[in-house]
Design a protein around this motif. Structure first.
Motif, PDB file in Angstrom:
ATOM      1  N   VAL A   1     -31.742  -0.174  25.541  1.00 47.80           N
ATOM      2  CA  VAL A   1     -31.514  -1.492  24.946  1.00 47.80           C
ATOM      3  C   VAL A   1     -30.293  -1.462  24.031  1.00 47.80           C
ATOM      4  CG1 VAL A   1     -32.474  -3.247  23.404  1.00 47.80           C
ATOM      5  CG2 VAL A   1     -33.945  -2.154  25.095  1.00 47.80           C
ATOM      6  N   LEU A   2     -30.162  -0.392  23.233  1.00 50.62           N
ATOM      7  CA  LEU A   2     -29.020  -0.267  22.315  1.00 50.62           C
ATOM      8  C   LEU A   2     -27.699  -0.231  23.087  1.00 50.62           C
ATOM      9  CD1 LEU A   2     -27.746   0.256  19.542  1.00 50.62           C
ATOM     10  CD2 LEU A   2     -28.239   2.692  19.870  1.00 50.62           C
ATOM     11  N   ARG A   3     -27.632   0.621  24.113  1.00 45.75           N
ATOM     12  CA  ARG A   3     -26.387   0.736  24.875  1.00 45.75           C
ATOM     13  C   ARG A   3     -26.022  -0.573  25.562  1.00 45.75           C
ATOM     14  NH1 ARG A   3     -28.626   6.315  27.453  1.00 45.75           N
ATOM     15  NH2 ARG A   3     -28.036   7.728  25.756  1.00 45.75           N
ATOM     16  N   GLY A   4     -27.010  -1.218  26.142  1.00 50.21           N
ATOM     17  CA  GLY A   4     -26.739  -2.484  26.804  1.00 50.21           C
ATOM     18  C   GLY A   4     -26.282  -3.554  25.824  1.00 50.21           C
ATOM     19  N   THR A   5     -26.901  -3.582  24.630  1.00 50.79           N
ATOM     20  CA  THR A   5     -26.525  -4.578  23.630  1.00 50.79           C
ATOM     21  C   THR A   5     -25.103  -4.338  23.129  1.00 50.79           C
ATOM     22  OG1 THR A   5     -28.838  -4.766  22.936  1.00 50.79           O
ATOM     23  CG2 THR A   5     -27.169  -5.618  21.429  1.00 50.79           C
ATOM     24  N   LEU A   6     -24.748  -3.083  22.885  1.00 45.57           N
ATOM     25  CA  LEU A   6     -23.396  -2.777  22.422  1.00 45.57           C
ATOM     26  C   LEU A   6     -22.351  -3.195  23.458  1.00 45.57           C
ATOM     27  CD1 LEU A   6     -23.894   0.742  20.772  1.00 45.57           C
ATOM     28  CD2 LEU A   6     -23.494  -1.444  19.630  1.00 45.57           C
ATOM     29  N   ARG A   7     -22.633  -2.951  24.731  1.00 45.57           N
ATOM     30  CA  ARG A   7     -21.688  -3.346  25.782  1.00 45.57           C
ATOM     31  C   ARG A   7     -21.545  -4.864  25.835  1.00 45.57           C
ATOM     32  NH1 ARG A   7     -21.629  -4.841  31.156  1.00 45.57           N
ATOM     33  NH2 ARG A   7     -19.789  -4.092  32.320  1.00 45.57           N
ATOM     34  N   ALA A   8     -22.684  -5.573  25.726  1.00 44.77           N
ATOM     35  CA  ALA A   8     -22.632  -7.030  25.769  1.00 44.77           C
ATOM     36  C   ALA A   8     -21.882  -7.599  24.571  1.00 44.77           C
ATOM     37  CB  ALA A   8     -24.060  -7.591  25.818  1.00 44.77           C
ATOM     38  N   VAL A   9     -22.120  -7.028  23.392  1.00 42.32           N
ATOM     39  CA  VAL A   9     -21.424  -7.500  22.184  1.00 42.32           C
ATOM     40  C   VAL A   9     -19.925  -7.232  22.286  1.00 42.32           C
ATOM     41  CG1 VAL A   9     -21.168  -7.107  19.709  1.00 42.32           C
ATOM     42  CG2 VAL A   9     -23.446  -7.338  20.696  1.00 42.32           C
ATOM     43  N   LEU A  10     -19.548  -6.079  22.837  1.00 49.55           N
ATOM     44  CA  LEU A  10     -18.128  -5.758  23.009  1.00 49.55           C
ATOM     45  C   LEU A  10     -17.446  -6.788  23.908  1.00 49.55           C
ATOM     46  CD1 LEU A  10     -15.775  -3.814  22.521  1.00 49.55           C
ATOM     47  CD2 LEU A  10     -16.554  -2.499  24.517  1.00 49.55           C
ATOM     48  N   LEU A  11     -18.088  -7.141  25.024  1.00 48.64           N
ATOM     49  CA  LEU A  11     -17.538  -8.162  25.905  1.00 48.64           C
ATOM     50  C   LEU A  11     -17.464  -9.511  25.200  1.00 48.64           C
ATOM     51  CD1 LEU A  11     -19.332  -7.215  29.247  1.00 48.64           C
ATOM     52  CD2 LEU A  11     -16.905  -6.957  28.728  1.00 48.64           C
ATOM     53  N   ASP A  12     -18.496  -9.820  24.431  1.00 46.81           N
ATOM     54  CA  ASP A  12     -18.535 -11.074  23.684  1.00 46.81           C
ATOM     55  C   ASP A  12     -17.388 -11.149  22.677  1.00 46.81           C
ATOM     56  OD1 ASP A  12     -20.170 -13.166  24.233  1.00 46.81           O
ATOM     57  OD2 ASP A  12     -21.932 -12.331  23.241  1.00 46.81           O
ATOM     58  N   THR A  13     -17.142 -10.039  21.989  1.00 53.32           N
ATOM     59  CA  THR A  13     -16.083 -10.007  20.987  1.00 53.32           C
ATOM     60  C   THR A  13     -14.717 -10.195  21.633  1.00 53.32           C
ATOM     61  OG1 THR A  13     -17.424  -8.487  19.674  1.00 53.32           O
ATOM     62  CG2 THR A  13     -15.106  -8.676  19.087  1.00 53.32           C
ATOM     63  N   THR A  14     -14.531  -9.608  22.813  1.00 57.05           N
ATOM     64  CA  THR A  14     -13.287  -9.800  23.555  1.00 57.05           C
ATOM     65  C   THR A  14     -13.087 -11.266  23.902  1.00 57.05           C
ATOM     66  OG1 THR A  14     -13.502  -7.580  24.483  1.00 57.05           O
ATOM     67  CG2 THR A  14     -11.978  -9.094  25.578  1.00 57.05           C
ATOM     68  N   ALA A  15     -14.163 -11.903  24.343  1.00 52.81           N
ATOM     69  CA  ALA A  15     -14.077 -13.324  24.685  1.00 52.81           C
ATOM     70  C   ALA A  15     -13.808 -14.181  23.455  1.00 52.81           C
ATOM     71  CB  ALA A  15     -15.381 -13.767  25.358  1.00 52.81           C
ATOM     72  N   ASP A  16     -14.166 -13.680  22.272  1.00 55.58           N
ATOM     73  CA  ASP A  16     -13.985 -14.453  21.042  1.00 55.58           C
ATOM     74  C   ASP A  16     -12.517 -14.590  20.670  1.00 55.58           C
ATOM     75  OD1 ASP A  16     -15.293 -15.907  19.025  1.00 55.58           O
ATOM     76  OD2 ASP A  16     -14.916 -14.303  17.582  1.00 55.58           O
ATOM     77  N   ALA A  17     -11.635 -13.866  21.383  1.00 56.02           N
ATOM     78  CA  ALA A  17     -10.200 -14.035  21.137  1.00 56.02           C
ATOM     79  C   ALA A  17      -9.756 -15.460  21.412  1.00 56.02           C
ATOM     80  CB  ALA A  17      -9.406 -13.059  22.010  1.00 56.02           C
ATOM     81  N   ALA A  18     -10.557 -16.233  22.167  1.00 58.21           N
ATOM     82  CA  ALA A  18     -10.229 -17.634  22.428  1.00 58.21           C
ATOM     83  C   ALA A  18     -10.147 -18.423  21.134  1.00 58.21           C
ATOM     84  CB  ALA A  18     -11.285 -18.242  23.359  1.00 58.21           C
ATOM     85  N   THR A  19     -10.986 -18.090  20.169  1.00 57.61           N
ATOM     86  CA  THR A  19     -10.961 -18.782  18.876  1.00 57.61           C
ATOM     87  C   THR A  19      -9.637 -18.547  18.168  1.00 57.61           C
ATOM     88  OG1 THR A  19     -13.356 -18.505  18.687  1.00 57.61           O
ATOM     89  CG2 THR A  19     -12.158 -19.038  16.681  1.00 57.61           C
ATOM     90  N   THR A  20      -9.144 -17.321  18.219  1.00 62.06           N
ATOM     91  CA  THR A  20      -7.869 -16.994  17.584  1.00 62.06           C
ATOM     92  C   THR A  20      -6.725 -17.779  18.216  1.00 62.06           C
ATOM     93  OG1 THR A  20      -8.705 -14.766  17.151  1.00 62.06           O
ATOM     94  CG2 THR A  20      -6.332 -15.102  16.987  1.00 62.06           C
ATOM     95  N   LEU A  21      -6.765 -17.949  19.538  1.00 62.99           N
ATOM     96  CA  LEU A  21      -5.728 -18.732  20.216  1.00 62.99           C
ATOM     97  C   LEU A  21      -5.714 -20.173  19.719  1.00 62.99           C
ATOM     98  CD1 LEU A  21      -5.899 -17.506  23.932  1.00 62.99           C
ATOM     99  CD2 LEU A  21      -3.975 -17.284  22.349  1.00 62.99           C
TER     100      LEU A  21
END
Length: 579
Positions: A229-249
């Motif tokens: 569960v921990l590994r899967g959550t970290l991977r999902a959060v990492l992808l989510d954070t990458t997608a959050d670059a849209a806010t910076t744009l």
């Protein structure tokens, strides 16, 4: 996203009035937030040209009123959204629970109860969060950003074009990242369900684990699932954070728009108030943008939860109601099996070519070693499964043509592992039927009297209202007798008993003997026996071996036959040999 919206709308549809009120509150709150900077623009321009003080004070008062009404609209939004979300998700939980009750035994054997609890409770809770908070915030924040874009285009097309260009880039990035992020969160939910299933299994086996000294092994199993569960959550959060670059744009776009507005002011095309409005709208968008980023992150696990909800809602039982259901005749039911064969999905166990004819009112004793098909036969007679080949007829009617509700009423299956439900003795006897299953006070006490539980009932100060379950335990024998009392109340035509005396002490077993004598006179009975003494009241015997009929016939005839298996076992005194 579409799946979340479609499921939400399906469960919000019965509450159209409340949904309309919520929509009006969202639109009103958004309009008031957009109106504030427009009022401030007028105030700045008026102050720059030294407008009359009365006019400036009127604008200041209007701004204060606008802010106050906006706060009231926000309170209303929160209340109505929470009310809607709770109503919709409670209906969803009910539908999921109802679906689980209708699914076959094979589904429940393959799905741990802990995993089902998560899917029935926690997955809808994700939708509740979407509806009560994320949904409202997405709608209001999205409307704010859309409104800002429109107002900036109206102010000056160049300012609006800059913001639109950066917004389009941000939207493309977010859309391209949506699918991998959703897949990552689906995997997290699956691993969390496995964790819950393991936790439920280990907690249920606490006594055995402690007795065998297997605590370390149990902890390692739980830790392994927690790591997944921990590994899967970290991977999902990492992808989510990458997608959050849209806010910076988008924020970069608002900064560029402000720079364009300043240049236009220097060229005399925009006023101080116009530039101030652009800056104010940029500030106004920061909080909604940050909120949208968080909400999009939350939407990904919500999307995973919704996909699992849809998967469960779309599951279909293999045991289905006939298009022309029939009701069973009253009284003891005649039982026929013709060429019945059944195999489990893994190919193990089951039955092959079983034939028997049991007159109504008879008592069939079923013998066989472990794995011979005794439990499978009970499940087929209860229609928890349908046979792969052959036919089962009950009361002259093919079992697949019997109305399922009538089948559950007329066929009773009492296993060794009796389930006592949290509640009163009355509720346990009637299984919480709203009408008490038609049982009056006299019928309930009469059933207990027949089982020899009258003194036990009298010893309980609250009688039928006595609480049973966790914190109010009763003995294994009393649990078995409560289960038989349920059968008395239903008056079925066929009763299936799985070694009814296996868990009883001698005193309780004598009570059971008396009760069964009365019960067997009213119905056809199938007794699955592990001990030969249980078969003394049987009129017919069925011996199973490797899923096939090794011997069947009237008990007296088999007992008189020197070559019968049953007689050889009796003469050898091999009690318990068939376990």
């Amino acid at each position: 996203m579409f799946s979340i919206v479609s499921l939400a709308l399906a469960y919000l549809r019965p509450y159209r009035g409340r949904l309309l009120v919520l929509s009006l509150l969202i639109v009103a709150g958004t309009a008031l937030q957009l109106l504030g900077p427009l009022i401030l623009r007028g105030f700045v321009d008026g102050a720059a040209r030294t407008a009359p003080l009365a006019g400036l004070l009127a604008l200041a008062a209007a701004y204060c009123v606008c802010a106050g009404v906006q706060q009231l609209a926000g309170v209303g939004e929160g209340y109505v959204a929470t009310d809607l979300a709770m109503r919709a998700t409670n209906r969803l939980r009910q539908d999921l629970f109802d679906r689980c009750l209708r699914l076959d035994l094979s589904f429940h054997q393959a799905t741990p109860p802990g995993a089902l609890i998560q899917r029935i409770d926690q997955d809808p809770a994700m939708l509740n969060n979407v509806l009560s908070r994320m949904g409202v915030a997405l709608a209001s924040n999205g409307l704010i950003i859309l409104g800002v874009l429109v107002l900036l285009v109206v102010l000056d097309w160049r300012v609006g074009l800059v913001v639109i260009a950066f917004s389009a880039l941000a939207a493309v990035l977010r859309v391209r990242m949506a699918l991998p992020v959703t897949r990552a969160w689906v995997r997290v939910r699956e691993r969390a369900a496995e964790l819950y299933g393991t936790l439920e299994e280990l907690l249920g086996a606490t006594e055995d684990i402690a007795g065998a000294g297997a605590g370390v092994h149990a902890e390692r199993r739980l830790q392994a699932h927690s790591r997944d569960v921990l590994r899967g959550t970290l991977r999902a959060v990492l992808l989510d954070t990458t997608a959050d670059a849209a806010t910076t744009l988008f924020e970069l776009g608002m900064t560029a728009a402000l720079a364009v507005a300043i240049l236009l002011h220097d060229g005399g095309r925009l006023t101080y108030g116009d530039v101030f409005m652009v800056a104010t709208y940029g500030t106004l968008c920061i909080a909604p943008l940050q909120a949208l980023g968080r909400q999009m992150q939350d939407l990904q696990p919500a999307g995973a939860a919704v996909s699992r909800v849809r998967e469960l809602l779309s599951a279909r039982p293999t045991v289905i109601e006939s298009s022309h259901p029939r009701r069973l005749p009253e009284g003891p039911l005649h039982l026929e099996l013709r060429g019945v064969g059944f195999a489990y999905g893994d190919g193990e166990g089951g039955l092959s070519g079983v034939d028997l004819d049991l007159p109504g009112g008879s008592v069939l004793g079923v013998l066989g070693r472990t794995g011979s098909g005794k439990t499978t036969l009970a499940r087929l007679l209860s229609r928890l499964y349908d046979p792969d080949v052959g036919r089962i007829r009950l009361g002259g009617i093919d079992l697949v043509d019997v109305e399922l509700a009538d089948l559950r009423r007329r066929v009773a299956y009492v296993s060794q592992e009796v389930q006592i439900i949290e509640g009163t003795l009355r509720s346990n006897l009637t299984l919480f039927a709203e009408d008490g299953d038609g049982a009056t006070e006299g019928a309930l006490t009469g059933a207990l009297d027949a089982l020899g539980l009258d003194a036990w009932l009298a010893s309980r100060p609250e009688g039928l209202e006595s609480l049973l379950g966790t914190g109010h335990p009763i003995s294994a024998g009393e649990e078995q007798l409560v289960a038989l009392a349920r059968v008395f109340l239903r008056e079925p035509g066929l009763v299936i008993l799985d070694e009814p005396s296996a868990r009883l002490d001698p005193i309780t077993e004598r009570r059971l003997e008396t009760a069964m004598d009365r019960l067997l006179r009213r119905c056809t009975t199938v007794i699955i026996a592990h001990r030969l003494e249980t078969l003394e009241r049987a009129t017919h015997l069925l011996v199973l071996e490797d899923g096939a009929v090794a011997e069947f016939g009237p008990r007296d005839r088999l007992l008189a036959d020197p070559g019968s298996r049953y007689r050889r076992l009796r003469e050898a005194g091999m009690v318990g040999v068939l376990r």
